[in-house]
Scaffold this motif. Structure first.
Motif, mmCIF file in Angstrom:
data_model
loop_
_atom_site.group_PDB
_atom_site.id
_atom_site.type_symbol
_atom_site.label_atom_id
_atom_site.label_comp_id
_atom_site.label_asym_id
_atom_site.label_seq_id
_atom_site.Cartn_x
_atom_site.Cartn_y
_atom_site.Cartn_z
ATOM 1 N N TRP A 96 12.461 -2.434 -6.868
ATOM 2 C CA TRP A 96 11.427 -2.551 -5.844
ATOM 3 C C TRP A 96 10.415 -3.604 -6.290
ATOM 4 O O TRP A 96 10.185 -3.811 -7.483
ATOM 5 N N ARG A 139 11.602 -2.948 -0.492
ATOM 6 C CA ARG A 139 12.836 -2.312 -0.968
ATOM 7 C C ARG A 139 14.055 -2.983 -0.347
ATOM 8 O O ARG A 139 13.961 -3.602 0.718
ATOM 9 N N PRO A 140 15.222 -2.853 -0.981
ATOM 10 C CA PRO A 140 16.434 -3.414 -0.382
ATOM 11 C C PRO A 140 16.998 -2.494 0.693
ATOM 12 O O PRO A 140 16.784 -1.276 0.661
ATOM 13 N N ARG A 141 17.708 -3.066 1.643
ATOM 14 C CA ARG A 141 18.452 -2.283 2.626
ATOM 15 C C ARG A 141 19.745 -1.811 1.970
ATOM 16 O O ARG A 141 20.508 -2.617 1.437
ATOM 17 N N ARG A 148 18.214 0.360 -8.172
ATOM 18 C CA ARG A 148 17.527 -0.626 -7.334
ATOM 19 C C ARG A 148 16.294 -1.200 -8.032
ATOM 20 O O ARG A 148 15.766 -0.606 -8.967
ATOM 21 N N CYS A 179 14.260 -7.946 -4.547
ATOM 22 C CA CYS A 179 14.845 -6.612 -4.442
ATOM 23 C C CYS A 179 16.344 -6.678 -4.703
ATOM 24 O O CYS A 179 17.026 -7.607 -4.251
ATOM 25 N N GLN A 234 16.990 4.650 2.011
ATOM 26 C CA GLN A 234 17.914 3.515 1.999
ATOM 27 C C GLN A 234 17.530 2.426 3.002
ATOM 28 O O GLN A 234 18.182 1.381 3.064
ATOM 29 N N THR A 235 16.501 2.643 3.820
ATOM 30 C CA THR A 235 16.105 1.620 4.776
ATOM 31 C C THR A 235 15.401 0.467 4.074
ATOM 32 O O THR A 235 14.902 0.603 2.958
ATOM 33 N N GLU A 236 15.364 -0.665 4.766
ATOM 34 C CA GLU A 236 14.727 -1.860 4.209
ATOM 35 C C GLU A 236 13.229 -1.912 4.481
ATOM 36 O O GLU A 236 12.543 -2.828 4.014
ATOM 37 N N TYR A 237 12.693 -0.952 5.222
ATOM 38 C CA TYR A 237 11.273 -0.978 5.539
ATOM 39 C C TYR A 237 10.447 -0.584 4.306
ATOM 40 O O TYR A 237 10.866 0.256 3.511
ATOM 41 N N CYS A 269 14.898 -8.217 0.031
ATOM 42 C CA CYS A 269 14.026 -7.166 0.562
ATOM 43 C C CYS A 269 13.935 -7.295 2.068
ATOM 44 O O CYS A 269 13.921 -8.407 2.604
ATOM 45 N N GLY A 270 13.840 -6.186 2.742
ATOM 46 C CA GLY A 270 13.718 -6.228 4.184
ATOM 47 C C GLY A 270 12.417 -6.829 4.666
ATOM 48 O O GLY A 270 12.332 -7.316 5.783
#
Length: 255
Positions: free
Chosen positions: A227, A52-54, A225, A72, A111-114, A65-66
């Motif tokens: 993914w 996913r994006p940050r 977004r 992403c 919303q995190t990049e993890y 992507c993180g």
């Protein structure tokens, strides 16, 4: 506090692989693309580990992507329509509650990049978040949200399908969480969020987040977004925010 970092060397490998990837044959039919996974009841199966994006600021666009994948994206909402109370809250000094190992809450965890892993059955949809190793269960068995909900960091969710789009409806927040990772836009206990997940192909999901919080914003906010499915060998990493936790203002340990 242990700082959690993912390995970004994957990006180099992915780019190299893309440059060597064969191009589709001229006239190749779109129907030759892999079919999207489906559950036994025919509904889309989103199970898997997703990059996913940050989203540091919900209002801005972003790419990358993180976890190292490159596809992403996020389309920001633009300037936020604050109510007078919302504007006052946004101007107040920021307090990063996650630095004290408090729960991130649903919006900030999203919303995190993890990466996030999804486990799904016909009656359950479950998010497994790498950040803080937390989970969130979304019933998809036809139930409705109750009118009275206990206030929570993660809220209470139910899911339904609109064709091949999974719609997740969440209310019952505690008003203590922020919308994004860096800008820390405020929320209230009146927040209502709707997520829409839809496959664009077997390895990409279009994720749409709509936030309606009439105490803080005069109209709903939308963020879009993309993914990307991670490789089958990829697993979530261990993440804890517990060890040597300190009061950042006074340097005192908390137990």
């Amino acid at each position: 506090m242990r700082i959690h970092l993912r390995r970004f060397a994957l990006a180099t490998v992915v780019l190299a692989g893309l440059s060597l990837a064969p191009t589709p044959a001229i006239g190749q039919s779109p129907s030759s693309a892999p079919e999207i996974p489906r559950l036994a009841n025919g509904k889309p199966d989103f199970s898997g580990v997703w990059a996913r994006p940050r989203v540091a600021d919900l209002t801005r666009d972003g790419r990358g992507c993180g976890s190292g994948e490159q596809e992403c994206t996020q389309k920001g909402s633009g300037a936020l329509p604050f109510t007078p109370l919302g504007a006052e809250m946004d101007k107040a000094p920021k307090f990063d509650y996650t630095a004290f190992c408090l729960p991130w809450g649903y919006t900030r965890a999203m919303q995190t990049e993890y990466p996030v892993e999804i486990l799904q059955t016909p009656k359950r949809f479950v998010y497994l978040f790498e950040s803080n190793n937390i989970f969130h269960v979304v019933p998809t068995d036809g139930r409705q949200l109750r009118k009275e909900l206990d206030p929570k960091w993660m809220g209470t969710s139910v899911g339904r399908y609109e064709g091949d789009t999974l719609v997740i409806d969440t209310r019952g927040f505690n008003g203590r969480i922020t919308l994004d990772v860096g800008a820390e836009h405020p929320t209230s206990d009146a927040m209502h969020i709707v997520e829409r997940l839809r496959y664009t192909d077997a390895n990409h999901v279009a994720y749409e987040l709509t936030i309606d919080d009439p105490k803080v914003y005069t109209k709903p906010i939308t963020n879009l977004r993309t993914w990307v499915r991670m490789k089958p060998s990829e697993e979530l990493m261990e993440y804890f925010c517990m060890e040597n936790n300190k009061d950042l203002l006074h340097g005192r340990l908390h137990y």
